[in-house]
Write a protein that holds these residues in place. Structure first.
Motif, mmCIF file in Angstrom:
data_model
loop_
_atom_site.group_PDB
_atom_site.id
_atom_site.type_symbol
_atom_site.label_atom_id
_atom_site.label_comp_id
_atom_site.label_asym_id
_atom_site.label_seq_id
_atom_site.Cartn_x
_atom_site.Cartn_y
_atom_site.Cartn_z
ATOM 1 N N UNK A 42 1.159 -1.077 0.049
ATOM 2 C CA UNK A 42 -0.050 -0.355 0.246
ATOM 3 C C UNK A 42 0.679 0.885 -0.211
ATOM 4 N N UNK A 43 2.200 1.341 0.109
ATOM 5 C CA UNK A 43 2.998 1.984 0.064
ATOM 6 C C UNK A 43 3.865 1.826 -1.208
ATOM 7 N N UNK A 44 4.024 3.016 -2.107
ATOM 8 C CA UNK A 44 4.269 2.834 -3.577
ATOM 9 C C UNK A 44 5.577 2.627 -3.299
ATOM 10 N N UNK A 45 6.362 3.325 -2.029
ATOM 11 C CA UNK A 45 7.942 3.317 -1.661
ATOM 12 C C UNK A 45 8.378 1.808 -1.588
ATOM 13 N N UNK A 46 7.897 1.206 -1.622
ATOM 14 C CA UNK A 46 7.853 -0.548 -0.460
ATOM 15 C C UNK A 46 7.088 -1.449 -1.463
ATOM 16 N N UNK A 47 6.336 -1.336 -2.494
ATOM 17 C CA UNK A 47 5.259 -2.236 -3.432
ATOM 18 C C UNK A 47 6.422 -2.755 -4.214
ATOM 19 N N UNK A 48 6.588 -4.750 -3.370
ATOM 20 C CA UNK A 48 6.962 -5.814 -4.279
ATOM 21 C C UNK A 48 8.515 -5.404 -4.012
ATOM 22 N N UNK A 49 8.910 -4.756 -2.196
ATOM 23 C CA UNK A 49 10.439 -4.480 -1.810
ATOM 24 C C UNK A 49 10.381 -5.627 -1.032
ATOM 25 N N UNK A 50 11.129 -6.587 -0.622
ATOM 26 C CA UNK A 50 11.387 -7.578 0.511
ATOM 27 C C UNK A 50 11.850 -6.323 2.306
ATOM 28 N N UNK A 51 11.388 -7.474 2.738
ATOM 29 C CA UNK A 51 11.422 -6.609 3.982
ATOM 30 C C UNK A 51 13.409 -6.125 4.170
ATOM 31 N N UNK A 52 13.749 -6.946 3.955
ATOM 32 C CA UNK A 52 14.987 -6.269 4.493
ATOM 33 C C UNK A 52 15.130 -5.173 3.150
ATOM 34 N N UNK A 53 14.645 -5.405 1.894
ATOM 35 C CA UNK A 53 15.216 -4.140 0.861
ATOM 36 C C UNK A 53 14.427 -3.215 1.985
ATOM 37 N N UNK A 54 12.985 -3.248 2.535
ATOM 38 C CA UNK A 54 12.715 -1.833 2.927
ATOM 39 C C UNK A 54 13.385 -1.933 4.395
ATOM 40 N N UNK A 55 13.620 -1.985 5.289
ATOM 41 C CA UNK A 55 14.373 -1.684 6.270
ATOM 42 C C UNK A 55 15.612 -1.660 5.596
ATOM 43 N N UNK A 56 16.874 -1.480 4.631
ATOM 44 C CA UNK A 56 17.878 -0.694 3.910
ATOM 45 C C UNK A 56 17.053 0.500 3.348
ATOM 46 N N UNK A 57 16.199 0.669 3.029
ATOM 47 C CA UNK A 57 15.596 1.777 1.887
ATOM 48 C C UNK A 57 15.437 3.666 3.215
#
Length: 144
Positions: A42-57
């Motif tokens: 539901x967040x454009x910045x996180x759509x389709x990303x892994x949790x690890x990628x989100x944490x590093x973002x």
């Protein structure tokens, strides 16, 4: 709006969480996405990303700080029916436009009191449930 007593409990519970809002906001989103992985979409910045990628973002803190700032507005005005009514209506309209509805906030409601308690903040589960109940009702009124 919440009762003055519930608003007071909410404020006491929220204060230590908001005092370190950068770290706690990021931790909240990670906890939400861990428990409800589909929420990240539901967040454009996180759509389709892994949790690890989100944490590093670098966007994680940006998004979480906006969420915590909005939550702080709700907590600060929880007992003011007039302000809460207009804030909830605006919030629901914005989120309905993003495709975010009451189901997503029911997920948040199910985990947020425990998240707050995990930070050694004073327990206020009923007050948090009431606040998220208002948010959910506003979203349902907006058709979501």
């Amino acid at each position: 709006a919440l009762s003055a007593a519930d608003a007071g409990l909410l404020a006491q519970s929220w204060a230590p969480v908001f005092a370190n809002s950068d770290a706690n906001g990021a931790s909240f989103l990670v906890a939400l996405f861990t428990q409800f992985p589909e929420s990240a979409n539901f967040f454009n910045d996180f759509k389709g990303k892994s949790l690890a990628d989100i944490q590093a973002s670098p966007k994680l803190r940006d998004v979480s700080s906006r969420i915590f700032a909005r939550l702080n507005e709700f907590v600060s005005n929880a007992a003011d029916a007039g302000k809460m009514g207009s804030m909830l209506q605006q919030f629901a309209t914005e989120h309905a436009g993003f495709g975010v509805g009451s189901a997503q906030f029911q997920n948040v409601r199910s985990m947020f009191p425990g998240f707050v308690a995990s930070l050694s903040a004073p327990a206020a589960d009923a007050a948090w449930n009431s606040l998220f109940g208002l948010i959910i009702s506003a979203l349902q009124s907006a058709g979501k």
